[in-house]
Design a protein around this motif. Structure first.
Motif, PDB file in Angstrom:
ATOM      1  N   PRO A 153       0.388  28.963  10.363  1.00  0.00           N
ATOM      2  CA  PRO A 153       0.047  27.801   9.778  1.00  0.00           C
ATOM      3  C   PRO A 153      -1.173  27.669   9.009  1.00  0.00           C
ATOM      4  O   PRO A 153      -1.463  26.510   8.198  1.00  0.00           O
ATOM      5  CB  PRO A 153      -1.575  28.706  10.880  1.00  0.00           C
ATOM      6  N   LYS A 154      -1.247  28.979   7.539  1.00  0.00           N
ATOM      7  CA  LYS A 154      -1.965  28.705   6.392  1.00  0.00           C
ATOM      8  C   LYS A 154      -1.588  29.555   5.607  1.00  0.00           C
ATOM      9  O   LYS A 154      -1.334  31.086   5.602  1.00  0.00           O
ATOM     10  CB  LYS A 154      -3.017  28.837   6.558  1.00  0.00           C
ATOM     11  N   VAL A 155      -0.728  28.917   4.904  1.00  0.00           N
ATOM     12  CA  VAL A 155       0.365  30.071   3.268  1.00  0.00           C
ATOM     13  C   VAL A 155      -0.905  29.657   2.565  1.00  0.00           C
ATOM     14  O   VAL A 155      -0.320  28.660   1.484  1.00  0.00           O
ATOM     15  CB  VAL A 155       1.444  29.814   3.167  1.00  0.00           C
ATOM     16  N   LYS A 156      -0.910  30.458   1.696  1.00  0.00           N
ATOM     17  CA  LYS A 156      -2.240  30.477   0.373  1.00  0.00           C
ATOM     18  C   LYS A 156      -1.595  31.142  -0.458  1.00  0.00           C
ATOM     19  O   LYS A 156      -0.965  32.126  -0.602  1.00  0.00           O
ATOM     20  CB  LYS A 156      -3.541  30.419   0.309  1.00  0.00           C
ATOM     21  N   LEU A 157      -1.917  30.603  -1.701  1.00  0.00           N
ATOM     22  CA  LEU A 157      -1.081  31.287  -3.576  1.00  0.00           C
ATOM     23  C   LEU A 157      -2.637  30.630  -4.178  1.00  0.00           C
ATOM     24  O   LEU A 157      -3.450  30.651  -4.279  1.00  0.00           O
ATOM     25  CB  LEU A 157      -0.053  30.373  -4.049  1.00  0.00           C
ATOM     26  N   ASN A 158      -2.689  32.284  -4.869  1.00  0.00           N
ATOM     27  CA  ASN A 158      -4.030  32.230  -5.713  1.00  0.00           C
ATOM     28  C   ASN A 158      -3.671  32.727  -6.853  1.00  0.00           C
ATOM     29  O   ASN A 158      -2.804  33.701  -7.437  1.00  0.00           O
ATOM     30  CB  ASN A 158      -4.606  33.677  -5.293  1.00  0.00           C
ATOM     31  N   ALA A 159      -4.618  31.921  -7.772  1.00  0.00           N
ATOM     32  CA  ALA A 159      -4.365  31.993  -8.877  1.00  0.00           C
ATOM     33  C   ALA A 159      -5.611  32.198 -10.347  1.00  0.00           C
ATOM     34  O   ALA A 159      -6.152  31.728 -10.594  1.00  0.00           O
ATOM     35  CB  ALA A 159      -3.256  31.222 -10.437  1.00  0.00           C
ATOM     36  N   VAL A 160      -5.087  33.531 -10.805  1.00  0.00           N
ATOM     37  CA  VAL A 160      -7.015  34.013 -11.664  1.00  0.00           C
ATOM     38  C   VAL A 160      -6.356  33.461 -12.808  1.00  0.00           C
ATOM     39  O   VAL A 160      -5.437  33.553 -13.747  1.00  0.00           O
ATOM     40  CB  VAL A 160      -6.916  35.752 -11.482  1.00  0.00           C
ATOM     41  N   LEU A 161      -7.684  32.304 -13.070  1.00  0.00           N
ATOM     42  CA  LEU A 161      -7.402  31.593 -14.126  1.00  0.00           C
ATOM     43  C   LEU A 161      -7.693  32.809 -15.502  1.00  0.00           C
ATOM     44  O   LEU A 161      -8.208  33.486 -15.912  1.00  0.00           O
ATOM     45  CB  LEU A 161      -8.640  30.285 -14.674  1.00  0.00           C
ATOM     46  N   LEU A 162      -6.600  32.463 -16.709  1.00  0.00           N
ATOM     47  CA  LEU A 162      -6.695  33.706 -18.117  1.00  0.00           C
ATOM     48  C   LEU A 162      -6.088  32.503 -19.365  1.00  0.00           C
ATOM     49  O   LEU A 162      -4.702  31.850 -18.882  1.00  0.00           O
ATOM     50  CB  LEU A 162      -5.486  34.478 -17.259  1.00  0.00           C
ATOM     51  N   ARG A 163      -6.917  32.931 -19.520  1.00  0.00           N
ATOM     52  CA  ARG A 163      -7.116  31.605 -21.315  1.00  0.00           C
ATOM     53  C   ARG A 163      -5.683  31.474 -21.791  1.00  0.00           C
ATOM     54  O   ARG A 163      -4.964  30.925 -22.263  1.00  0.00           O
ATOM     55  CB  ARG A 163      -8.604  31.464 -22.178  1.00  0.00           C
ATOM     56  N   GLY A 164      -6.008  33.002 -22.247  1.00  0.00           N
ATOM     57  CA  GLY A 164      -4.094  33.163 -22.647  1.00  0.00           C
ATOM     58  C   GLY A 164      -3.128  33.676 -22.148  1.00  0.00           C
ATOM     59  O   GLY A 164      -2.180  34.264 -22.876  1.00  0.00           O
ATOM     60  N   TYR A 165      -2.930  33.339 -21.080  1.00  0.00           N
ATOM     61  CA  TYR A 165      -1.374  33.726 -20.229  1.00  0.00           C
ATOM     62  C   TYR A 165      -0.994  32.365 -19.423  1.00  0.00           C
ATOM     63  O   TYR A 165      -0.128  31.734 -19.265  1.00  0.00           O
ATOM     64  CB  TYR A 165      -2.454  34.685 -19.162  1.00  0.00           C
ATOM     65  N   ASN A 166      -2.128  31.943 -17.962  1.00  0.00           N
ATOM     66  CA  ASN A 166      -1.212  30.730 -17.600  1.00  0.00           C
ATOM     67  C   ASN A 166      -2.508  29.424 -16.983  1.00  0.00           C
ATOM     68  O   ASN A 166      -2.012  28.430 -17.390  1.00  0.00           O
ATOM     69  CB  ASN A 166      -1.620  31.533 -16.079  1.00  0.00           C
ATOM     70  N   PHE A 167      -2.722  29.701 -17.959  1.00  0.00           N
ATOM     71  CA  PHE A 167      -4.102  28.459 -18.318  1.00  0.00           C
ATOM     72  C   PHE A 167      -3.439  27.411 -18.699  1.00  0.00           C
ATOM     73  O   PHE A 167      -3.422  25.479 -18.646  1.00  0.00           O
ATOM     74  CB  PHE A 167      -5.745  28.632 -19.315  1.00  0.00           C
ATOM     75  N   GLY A 168      -2.301  27.146 -19.717  1.00  0.00           N
ATOM     76  CA  GLY A 168      -1.053  26.356 -20.080  1.00  0.00           C
ATOM     77  C   GLY A 168      -0.190  26.316 -19.030  1.00  0.00           C
ATOM     78  O   GLY A 168       0.609  25.157 -19.760  1.00  0.00           O
ATOM     79  N   GLU A 169      -0.351  26.879 -18.532  1.00  0.00           N
ATOM     80  CA  GLU A 169       0.998  26.475 -16.759  1.00  0.00           C
ATOM     81  C   GLU A 169       0.323  25.444 -16.077  1.00  0.00           C
ATOM     82  O   GLU A 169       0.770  25.100 -15.131  1.00  0.00           O
ATOM     83  CB  GLU A 169       1.489  27.020 -15.837  1.00  0.00           C
ATOM     84  N   PHE A 170      -0.836  24.580 -15.852  1.00  0.00           N
ATOM     85  CA  PHE A 170      -0.826  24.142 -14.926  1.00  0.00           C
ATOM     86  C   PHE A 170       0.160  22.751 -14.307  1.00  0.00           C
ATOM     87  O   PHE A 170       0.060  22.781 -13.368  1.00  0.00           O
ATOM     88  CB  PHE A 170      -2.199  23.268 -15.235  1.00  0.00           C
ATOM     89  N   ASP A 171       1.028  22.218 -15.365  1.00  0.00           N
ATOM     90  CA  ASP A 171       1.664  21.080 -15.179  1.00  0.00           C
ATOM     91  C   ASP A 171       2.884  21.690 -13.951  1.00  0.00           C
ATOM     92  O   ASP A 171       2.969  21.046 -13.220  1.00  0.00           O
ATOM     93  CB  ASP A 171       2.397  21.029 -15.950  1.00  0.00           C
TER      94      ASP A 171
END
Length: 324
Positions: A153-171
């Motif tokens: 019923p529910k599959v979720k992904l969690n991503a901790v926002l990190l300025r120097g790592y994944n913040f630029g991966e929004f797209d």
């Protein structure tokens, strides 16, 4: 029966940690790896069964199994089954780093698992390894596909926002959600006792992403009473949803509906409370009324909100202690 505090908040949701141990070395949580002594005194199966039964009698409808990394416990499948077979528990969920997801999701599902949250802090293999110290991202993504194929019923992904790592991966995250019916939630980095300097370097407010979503046609979804703290958004052109967990936002604690129990049977009134009370002595025999009375009495001391804005992190050294 309902567990209610002095601010009229009702608690339907138990977050149950079954281990502090983790095999990843996420640089925002356990950059030096786990404490080898953290496997001591973990809750036993009979203690878990008694604990969940008492919580269910007190109105709990949802149990989320957390860690550390819960799949490091060889009896995880049995723990899922115990929770699911408890009268009154309608939903059993797990939060995992995903390293055993591809291998074990079918047995977890067969045991009664309703929902899985998988930590995926980057969709880029190199960046993922820099954050977590692990190279299993391809297997984790295959595990997510397998979970979707089982129609959980529910599959979720969690991503901790990190300025120097994944913040630029929004797209890149956005492209994934366009084709996958998952709920992907961005979590603001929280300061804990061990990460003050890292927090100052890497924290970024989720409000930046919130504004972008609201400006591009994403609509806020109303939460259920057993939902977690995420503010979720949907868009007609996307198969999945996006969410934001922003603990520094105004009134974040106003609709708190969850209590936490650590792998050592300590009751956490708040993730960032200064003190925690053990209820292990109440789990040595079948006495649910004593557990419920303990919960009701302790809830009277629950504060209205955390004090993260004042840089008060309580006794939480790192999030592996209690699973966030």
């Amino acid at each position: 029966m309902q567990l209610t505090d002095r601010y009229a908040r009702r608690f339907h949701y138990l977050r149950l940690s079954i281990t502090e141990s983790c095999n990843f070395k996420c640089n925002y949580c356990l950059p030096d790896g786990m404490d080898c002594g953290s496997r001591r005194d973990e809750l036993t199966l009979p203690e878990i069964e008694r604990l969940v039964y008492a919580f269910a009698l007190a109105g709990t409808q949802k149990v989320r199994i957390t860690g550390g990394e819960p799949s490091l416990r060889r009896d995880l499948t049995e723990i899922i089954r115990i929770c699911k077979d408890t009268p009154g528990i309608r939903e059993v969920a797990i939060t995992t780093n995903g390293y055993r997801l591809e291998r074990d999701i079918e047995s977890w599902h067969a045991a009664g698992l309703d929902a899985v949250n998988v930590s995926v802090d980057s969709l880029d293999t190199g960046t993922f390894q820099m954050i977590t110290g692990d190279s299993r991202l391809p297997s984790i993504l295959r595990g997510i596909e397998k979970a979707l194929s089982l129609n959980l019923p529910k599959v979720k992904l969690n991503a901790v926002l990190l300025r120097g790592y994944n913040f630029g991966e929004f797209d890149q995250f956005l492209s994934y959600v366009k084709d996958h019916p998952v709920a992907l939630r961005f979590i603001e980095l929280m300061q804990t006792g061990d990460n003050r300097k890292y927090y100052q370097q890497q924290h970024v407010s989720g409000s930046v992403i919130q504004r972008r979503l609201e400006q591009t046609g994403w609509q806020r979804i109303q939460k259920s009473k057993t939902a977690g703290p995420a503010q979720e958004y949907a868009h007609p052109d996307f198969a999945g949803k996006l969410g934001l967990i922003m603990p520094y936002s105004k009134d974040f604690c106003a609709d708190c509906n969850r209590l936490r129990v650590s792998s050592r049977a300590e009751l956490f009134m708040c993730l960032f409370a200064a003190q925690h009370q053990s209820l292990r002595h109440l789990l040595q025999d079948d006495a649910p009324d004593a557990v419920i009375e303990f919960l009701q009495q302790t809830l009277h001391n629950k504060e209205a909100a955390h004090h993260l804005h004042e840089e008060f992190t309580g006794a939480t050294r790192h999030l592996a202690m209690i699973g966030g």
